[in-house]
Design an enzyme around this catalytic site. Sequence first.
Site, mmCIF file in Angstrom:
data_model
loop_
_atom_site.group_PDB
_atom_site.id
_atom_site.type_symbol
_atom_site.label_atom_id
_atom_site.label_comp_id
_atom_site.label_asym_id
_atom_site.label_seq_id
_atom_site.Cartn_x
_atom_site.Cartn_y
_atom_site.Cartn_z
ATOM 1 N N LYS A 57 -16.328 -8.663 7.442
ATOM 2 C CA LYS A 57 -15.216 -9.752 6.729
ATOM 3 C C LYS A 57 -16.001 -10.774 6.185
ATOM 4 O O LYS A 57 -15.314 -11.521 5.364
ATOM 5 C CB LYS A 57 -14.193 -10.252 7.606
ATOM 6 C CG LYS A 57 -13.392 -8.736 8.162
ATOM 7 C CD LYS A 57 -12.188 -8.469 7.315
ATOM 8 C CE LYS A 57 -11.266 -7.354 7.657
ATOM 9 N NZ LYS A 57 -10.458 -6.635 6.817
ATOM 10 N N CYS A 70 -11.185 -1.128 14.274
ATOM 11 C CA CYS A 70 -11.755 -2.770 14.332
ATOM 12 C C CYS A 70 -11.958 -3.186 15.801
ATOM 13 O O CYS A 70 -12.566 -4.304 15.915
ATOM 14 C CB CYS A 70 -10.615 -3.686 13.830
ATOM 15 S SG CYS A 70 -10.254 -3.143 11.969
ATOM 16 N N SER A 88 -7.200 2.070 -2.744
ATOM 17 C CA SER A 88 -5.960 1.235 -2.886
ATOM 18 C C SER A 88 -6.468 -0.131 -3.407
ATOM 19 O O SER A 88 -7.271 -0.616 -2.868
ATOM 20 C CB SER A 88 -5.223 1.198 -1.491
ATOM 21 O OG SER A 88 -4.347 0.053 -1.678
ATOM 22 N N CYS A 143 -8.401 -1.341 3.895
ATOM 23 C CA CYS A 143 -8.359 -2.663 4.829
ATOM 24 C C CYS A 143 -9.710 -2.932 5.452
ATOM 25 O O CYS A 143 -10.058 -3.958 5.611
ATOM 26 C CB CYS A 143 -7.549 -2.320 5.896
ATOM 27 S SG CYS A 143 -6.002 -1.663 5.558
ATOM 28 N N GLU A 151 2.211 1.742 -3.285
ATOM 29 C CA GLU A 151 1.110 2.220 -4.150
ATOM 30 C C GLU A 151 1.170 3.601 -3.918
ATOM 31 O O GLU A 151 0.887 4.537 -4.936
ATOM 32 C CB GLU A 151 0.047 1.439 -4.102
ATOM 33 C CG GLU A 151 -1.147 1.702 -4.856
ATOM 34 C CD GLU A 151 -2.618 1.413 -4.677
ATOM 35 O OE1 GLU A 151 -2.556 0.209 -3.804
ATOM 36 O OE2 GLU A 151 -3.504 1.581 -5.286
ATOM 37 N N GLU A 193 -16.909 -9.915 2.802
ATOM 38 C CA GLU A 193 -15.812 -9.730 2.189
ATOM 39 C C GLU A 193 -15.156 -11.187 1.572
ATOM 40 O O GLU A 193 -14.874 -11.058 0.348
ATOM 41 C CB GLU A 193 -14.787 -8.959 2.799
ATOM 42 C CG GLU A 193 -13.710 -8.557 2.056
ATOM 43 C CD GLU A 193 -12.329 -8.103 2.891
ATOM 44 O OE1 GLU A 193 -12.221 -8.454 4.143
ATOM 45 O OE2 GLU A 193 -11.512 -7.415 2.435
ATOM 46 N N GLU A 203 0.835 -1.132 -0.370
ATOM 47 C CA GLU A 203 -0.043 -0.052 0.030
ATOM 48 C C GLU A 203 0.778 1.415 -0.108
ATOM 49 O O GLU A 203 0.557 2.262 -0.670
ATOM 50 C CB GLU A 203 -0.902 -0.155 1.178
ATOM 51 C CG GLU A 203 -2.221 1.033 1.140
ATOM 52 C CD GLU A 203 -3.340 0.468 2.038
ATOM 53 O OE1 GLU A 203 -3.345 -0.647 2.451
ATOM 54 O OE2 GLU A 203 -4.022 1.433 2.182
ATOM 55 N N GLU A 259 -14.516 -11.220 -6.565
ATOM 56 C CA GLU A 259 -13.464 -10.462 -6.507
ATOM 57 C C GLU A 259 -12.363 -11.159 -5.836
ATOM 58 O O GLU A 259 -11.138 -11.109 -6.339
ATOM 59 C CB GLU A 259 -13.242 -8.942 -6.503
ATOM 60 C CG GLU A 259 -14.048 -8.056 -7.188
ATOM 61 C CD GLU A 259 -15.454 -7.765 -6.556
ATOM 62 O OE1 GLU A 259 -15.755 -8.665 -5.627
ATOM 63 O OE2 GLU A 259 -15.979 -6.888 -6.974
#
Lengths: 161, 575
Positions: free
Chosen positions: B359, B504, B320, B300, B283, B362, B280, B367
Amino acid sequence: MHSEIFKNYTQNDKSAIIPLLQDVQQIYGYLPEKVLLEVAKFTGLALSRVYGIATFYNQFRLTPLGENIIRVCRGTACHVKGSANILYTLEQELKIQAGETTRDKKFTLEVVSCIGACSIAPVITVNDDYFGRLTTKEIPGILKKYANKPKAETKKEGSAS
Amino acid sequence: MKMVELTINKIKVKAEPGMTILDAAKSVGISIPTLCHMKDLFPTGACRICSVEVEGQRNLIPSCAYPVYEGMKVETNSSRVLRARKTIVELLIENHPQDCLICVRSGNCELQNLSIKYGVREHRYAGESRQHAVDLSSASLERDPAKCILCGRCTRACNEIQKIGAIDFTNRGFKTIVTTPYNKGLNVSDCILCGQCILVCPTAALREKSAMKDVATALEKKGKFTVAQVAPAVRASLGEEYNMPLGTDVTGKLVTGLRRLGFKKVFDTNFAADLTIWEEANELIHRIQTRGILPMFTSCCPGWVKYLEQNYGDLIGHVSSCKSPHEMLGAVTKTYYAKKMGLDPEDIFVASIMPCTVKKYESERPELSGNAMQDVDAVLTTRELVRYFNLTGIDFDDLDSDDFDSTLGESTGAAAIFGTSGGVMEAALRYAYFTLTGQHLDILDFDAVRGLTGIKEASVDINGLTLNIAVVNGIGNAAQVLDEVRAGKSKYHFVEVMACPGGCINGGGQPIHQKQDKVIKRMKALYEIDKKMVKRRSYENEHVKTLYKEFFGEPGSHKSHEILHTTYQDKRKIK
């Protein structure tokens, strides 16, 4: 797309929600889902809040009206005279519940508290016609009469309840 | 300030003007029950369970909404008050499924606790009760309106704190229900599945969709190579379920516990957090040097990504492309590690222990299922893991400490703080400074990005390059920054967003209780872990270095793009 509805209101003015919804209903006869999304975006309210308001007030409808609106009086006098049976028969005949519209969009069935015609209880109205001292036996005939009628003239604004 | 003097239960109390009776009582150790009350939010006075008697007032007063006045005489436990509270509980219970024995919140249910407290022993108001179907449509949450007691806390967490507004009160009277627009499934609503509603729900009307069965099946299946990984925030909160003080670090016991469950390897998501920083930060540097799309957003937090896709889909180019750490670890396990150990990736089962409900969603994103295989096969929340430990007779208190398995288990201090708001930013800064200047950063604590402020800003000077950064703490604060970006007026280079307030550590999968300072204390625990580490910069992680040498080449390489990066979609309903 619905600029004509929104042009009288300020964007992000949350207090405009009810008159705005009334305008939408005036135009469409009910509150279409797509338009509610735009109302939510315009007022800055979450769609869930707009939907909450639309379902809280009896004046708002979320489904289109049928060609004919049947209102069953469930006021005290009519109740004493057996309006529960009238409503039950109508629900059976039309195969819908109060507040719903038939699949062929011919009839919308509504319940109202009092039409002010207690002397001829039990009473229902179909569009602007009154049917007093009604018995359940007469109902199929009445429905038949309206179902076969050519499409009624322009509809007035939604529910009066 | 002139203090107001009043008496509560004949005890003299001094309170600040404007304070509610509830808070004044609390200050002298008198606790009044609440249901609809939410700290720091405007009181609604909806549930009436906090009713108290005030001398001279005809009716009972909701103490959560009523300010104190001079000479006020309050009784919080008169028989009239207790009777009223009991009646409220009795009425709520009668319109609530009587299935405590098989309910996931049994033992941690506010309604159940009130029933015990007020000694409800009979059904006095048997009558019609609401019937509603359970909404199982989303990958993360279950919504069971029949268990809802209409306190409204979830709607306020969703509307006022997170500013999502996926659910709200609809209809009225007996038919009132907290639901989505048109009572549709959460999967097609504006919900980002953050689970903040679960944390405030007094009953089990909102709960996570459990993956315990999937994990149990995998653990028993012959030939499966089962791998567990643990997010940073879990180690700072799990102890609370075993009555340890808030903010106890239980990393070592956690590893032992997971081994006892039968996982062959226990890896650390922190390893992948370091890896994320390599990718990251590079990037970001690349975007700055090539005048790419700025500001860059962190990726994240899947709740944040979901929010952006649904509401600011035009800005997905800013995010990102890095996968989130646990997805990276899953991907690395099924590629690099599998190859190294001679394993068939098909046989590997990766379970993530996460503080997060999103999550779950996710891990099911198309993807993130490269090569027709999911990077992560199952996600358990902190709460589910505790249930699993209990189920399998693992006495957490008595467990010895153990270390993560090597290769994908080593991490630096920079990774530990990923679990708190501002952590990713801080870790990235430590890394970027080194990459751009070749020098180690001396000061490792960026106080400007720590804490619980909604939007934290800072400017960091790196070799003449001024990096403007922002940390958005809680998705409710994101719109402000995003509107600026959309208008082309943003001065930032890099923006971190965490959907849950505090990050989190306060995720929707964390232990449920309303104890004060839980966020601050869990946050502190993670900063302590960071502080204790010898290596506190992601580029010092030797195993990540090896990983690049043996497998990926360098950050941003073709291979790393294939395995460690992902794509997003514009999912707006109105464009």
